[in-house]
Design an enzyme around this catalytic site. Structure first.
Site, PDB file in Angstrom:
ATOM      1  N   ASP A 155      10.319  10.132   2.480  1.00 52.93           N
ATOM      2  CA  ASP A 155      10.568   9.439   1.211  1.00 52.93           C
ATOM      3  C   ASP A 155      11.893   9.893   0.588  1.00 52.93           C
ATOM      4  O   ASP A 155      12.727   9.079   0.189  1.00 52.93           O
ATOM      5  CB  ASP A 155       9.444   9.725   0.196  1.00 52.93           C
ATOM      6  CG  ASP A 155       8.069   9.299   0.677  1.00 52.93           C
ATOM      7  OD1 ASP A 155       7.456   8.441   0.035  1.00 52.93           O
ATOM      8  OD2 ASP A 155       7.601   9.845   1.703  1.00 52.93           O
ATOM      9  N   GLU A 177      11.573   4.980  -6.360  1.00 55.38           N
ATOM     10  CA  GLU A 177      10.318   5.655  -6.658  1.00 55.38           C
ATOM     11  C   GLU A 177      10.437   7.164  -6.876  1.00 55.38           C
ATOM     12  O   GLU A 177       9.772   7.723  -7.739  1.00 55.38           O
ATOM     13  CB  GLU A 177       9.305   5.396  -5.533  1.00 55.38           C
ATOM     14  CG  GLU A 177       7.959   6.044  -5.830  1.00 55.38           C
ATOM     15  CD  GLU A 177       6.858   5.611  -4.893  1.00 55.38           C
ATOM     16  OE1 GLU A 177       7.153   5.082  -3.806  1.00 55.38           O
ATOM     17  OE2 GLU A 177       5.683   5.820  -5.259  1.00 55.38           O
ATOM     18  N   VAL A 192       9.574   4.828   1.027  1.00 57.08           N
ATOM     19  CA  VAL A 192       8.471   4.671   1.979  1.00 57.08           C
ATOM     20  C   VAL A 192       7.318   4.065   1.190  1.00 57.08           C
ATOM     21  O   VAL A 192       6.747   4.707   0.314  1.00 57.08           O
ATOM     22  CB  VAL A 192       8.021   6.009   2.609  1.00 57.08           C
ATOM     23  CG1 VAL A 192       6.814   5.787   3.521  1.00 57.08           C
ATOM     24  CG2 VAL A 192       9.156   6.635   3.416  1.00 57.08           C
ATOM     25  N   ASP A 193       7.037   2.815   1.457  1.00 57.96           N
ATOM     26  CA  ASP A 193       5.920   2.158   0.788  1.00 57.96           C
ATOM     27  C   ASP A 193       4.715   2.299   1.697  1.00 57.96           C
ATOM     28  O   ASP A 193       4.781   1.976   2.878  1.00 57.96           O
ATOM     29  CB  ASP A 193       6.250   0.672   0.560  1.00 57.96           C
ATOM     30  CG  ASP A 193       5.101  -0.059  -0.121  1.00 57.96           C
ATOM     31  OD1 ASP A 193       4.642   0.438  -1.164  1.00 57.96           O
ATOM     32  OD2 ASP A 193       4.668  -1.098   0.390  1.00 57.96           O
ATOM     33  N   THR A 216       2.787   5.464   1.821  1.00 59.08           N
ATOM     34  CA  THR A 216       2.953   6.812   2.382  1.00 59.08           C
ATOM     35  C   THR A 216       1.705   7.254   3.147  1.00 59.08           C
ATOM     36  O   THR A 216       1.811   7.929   4.168  1.00 59.08           O
ATOM     37  CB  THR A 216       3.306   7.824   1.273  1.00 59.08           C
ATOM     38  OG1 THR A 216       4.468   7.344   0.592  1.00 59.08           O
ATOM     39  CG2 THR A 216       3.606   9.193   1.838  1.00 59.08           C
ATOM     40  N   SER A 255       0.565  -0.889   2.639  1.00 60.63           N
ATOM     41  CA  SER A 255       1.960  -1.186   2.260  1.00 60.63           C
ATOM     42  C   SER A 255       2.297  -2.667   2.145  1.00 60.63           C
ATOM     43  O   SER A 255       1.459  -3.548   2.296  1.00 60.63           O
ATOM     44  CB  SER A 255       2.932  -0.538   3.250  1.00 60.63           C
ATOM     45  OG  SER A 255       3.107  -1.354   4.394  1.00 60.63           O
ATOM     46  N   LYS A 263       1.719  -6.323   4.055  1.00 58.61           N
ATOM     47  CA  LYS A 263       0.868  -7.471   3.697  1.00 58.61           C
ATOM     48  C   LYS A 263       1.726  -8.686   3.338  1.00 58.61           C
ATOM     49  O   LYS A 263       1.453  -9.806   3.767  1.00 58.61           O
ATOM     50  CB  LYS A 263      -0.063  -7.107   2.526  1.00 58.61           C
ATOM     51  CG  LYS A 263      -1.128  -6.079   2.914  1.00 58.61           C
ATOM     52  CD  LYS A 263      -2.077  -5.785   1.771  1.00 58.61           C
ATOM     53  CE  LYS A 263      -1.542  -4.820   0.741  1.00 58.61           C
ATOM     54  NZ  LYS A 263      -1.316  -3.443   1.232  1.00 58.61           N
ATOM     55  N   LYS A 292      -4.615  -8.737  -4.607  1.00 64.07           N
ATOM     56  CA  LYS A 292      -4.707  -7.352  -5.063  1.00 64.07           C
ATOM     57  C   LYS A 292      -5.168  -7.318  -6.513  1.00 64.07           C
ATOM     58  O   LYS A 292      -4.533  -7.922  -7.377  1.00 64.07           O
ATOM     59  CB  LYS A 292      -3.346  -6.663  -4.944  1.00 64.07           C
ATOM     60  CG  LYS A 292      -3.396  -5.227  -5.439  1.00 64.07           C
ATOM     61  CD  LYS A 292      -2.108  -4.464  -5.285  1.00 64.07           C
ATOM     62  CE  LYS A 292      -2.380  -3.004  -5.586  1.00 64.07           C
ATOM     63  NZ  LYS A 292      -1.317  -2.355  -6.342  1.00 64.07           N
TER      64      LYS A 292
HETATM   65 MG   LIG Z   1       6.752   5.038  -1.835  1.00 68.02          MG
END
Ligand SMILES: [Mg+2]
Ligand SMILES: *[C@@H]1O[C@H](CO)[C@@H](O)[C@H](O)[C@H]1NC(C)=O
Ligand SMILES: *[C@@H]1O[C@H](CO)[C@@H](O)[C@H](O)[C@H]1NC(C)=O
Ligand SMILES: *[C@@H]1O[C@H](CO)[C@@H](O)[C@H](O)[C@H]1NC(C)=O
Length: 379
Positions: free
Chosen positions: A55, A80, A149-150, A152, A287, A290, A304
């Site tokens: 990340d 982030e 990093v989506d 994690t 993540s 989708k 979601k």
């Molecule tokens: Mg992230």
């Protein structure tokens, strides 16, 4: 990218190359993580979410590369991670790993057609690059938006994750790039891999993940296999356009949702699925992959519903939403209103949840079902 006169074509071109670079970085870190069981590389943030060497390294690398390509230090980047944990004395081992991962990655920049630093960055410069991404966005001007990093958790489990980079121009997402290192370009790869088996062990060593990208108003979205620095750079030639699925019969539709119950109410979405007449089991995916699956036509619906009071952040959605839209799909909140990226780091005013669909017909049915179900639930 086919026409250099188009607005933001330079931004898109650089963003795509940078995402290819950092996908390589992530793959290396993920391999190390899985092979050595190296818990040294993972830290808990204050909110107990995980953050890894990847990340921070991705954020530093993207920040440095964008600053280099676009007017120095004062570009606006919303991302982030912050430097708080990484700056603590107990984190010196992690900082060392980040600095070397960043330098290893930046050294490859010329192979991706970009300019890297003349000499390796020191720890101070790396921390600066991470810290520079402290913009809060807003309605005016251009803001880069990055989730380094989506997913994690997917990343540390050897499963799906994404590198998400977007640019917001006067409150609207103008370009979106999604790197999906564990999502091969081959059709049906997600469905095949998501049936409870760890992706890494299932992917054959010759298969590559993908990078997807788009520009607002182009009516097109593209996908390429991951390009490694040791291959010839063929960014343009390897791209193909992607499009959402044409399935509009709920009985044939595939719907995706977050893996974890804490991120989305699975029983609420199951109720919606039942009302609308979806027959297949939900595809639970970590993540922004989708969104990628909808844009590529591998699934038709993404729902979601976060717990009441949870505020969605722009970096978790910007790139994916634009990809779905330009690939022919539709994304709104659960009340049917488009997402508003102009109000800072959160999607302020979001109504209940997020619904992304391949087409209007399915989308209308889902929104109707949300209204009908809401009364009887107490989200
Ligand atoms: Mg992230
Ligand atoms: C950078 O700063 C200069 C001077 O303050 C300003 O005119 C310019 O718009 C800024 N650029 C960006 C991308 O914010
Ligand atoms: C953001 O980072 C820049 C550069 O590191 C720094 O000058 C600025 O004070 C920071 N702003 C905030 C709000 O922390
Ligand atoms: C999830 O939705 C159901 C209705 O389908 C509701 O009864 C339940 O309270 C919700 N759970 C949470 C944690 O909000």
């Amino acid at each position: 990218m086919e026409n250099d006169n188009d607005e933001f074509s330079k931004e898109l071109n650089v963003a795509v190359r940078v995402v290819h670079m950092v996908c390589s970085l992530c793959q290396k870190v993920q391999k190390q993580l899985l092979s050595s069981n190296n818990s040294n590389q993972i830290k808990s943030k204050d909110d107990d979410s995980l953050v890894t060497v990847a990340d921070w390294s991705v954020q530093a690398t993207v920040s440095w590369m964008l600053s280099e390509a676009f007017g120095g230090q004062n570009i606006s980047i919303v991302a982030e991670e912050d430097v708080q944990t990484l700056s603590e004395p107990e984190s010196s081992a992690q900082l060392g790993m980040v600095v070397s991962a960043v330098n290893e990655c930046l050294a490859e920049a010329p192979k991706f057609g970009l300019k890297g630093p003349n000499e390796a960055l020191g720890a101070t410069q790396v921390l600066e690059a991470i810290n520079r991404c402290n913009s809060t966005g807003g309605p005016v001007g251009q803001h880069w938006v990055l989730d380094p990093v989506d997913g994690t958790l997917g990343f540390v489990r050897g499963d799906q994750y994404a590198i998400a980079l977007a640019m917001i121009d006067d409150g609207e997402v103008a370009i979106g790039v999604l790197g999906c290192p564990n999502y091969p370009v081959r059709d049906d790869s997600l469905i095949k891999y998501s049936q409870q088996c760890p992706v890494m062990s299932e992917m054959s060593s010759r298969e590559e993940g993908c990078v997807m990208y788009t520009r607002k108003g182009s009516g097109k979205a593209w996908m390429q296999p991951l390009i490694h620095s040791d291959k010839r750079l063929e960014l343009q030639n390897s791209a193909r356009t992607i499009h959402v699925s044409s399935i509009d019969d709920p009985a044939l539709a595939t719907f995706c949702e977050p893996v974890e119950k804490t991120n989305s109410n699975h029983s609420f979405s199951a109720g919606i699925a039942n009302t609308v007449g979806l027959r297949k089991q939900p595809l639970r995916v970590y993540s922004m992959v989708k969104y990628a699956a909808i844009a590529r036509g591998e699934a038709e619906i993404y729902m979601k519903f976060a717990r009441a009071g949870y505020k969605e952040k722009i970096w978790d959605h910007a790139a994916g939403v634009l990809l779905v839209q330009e690939a022919g799909g539709v994304v709104t909140d659960a009340g049917g209103t488009p997402l508003d990226f102009s109000r800072g780091i959160y999607l302020e005013g979001l109504d209940r949840g997020i619904v992304a669909c391949s087409g209007l017909k399915l989308h209308e049915k889902i929104i109707e079902a949300v209204y009908a179900s809401w009364e009887s639930s107490n989200l």
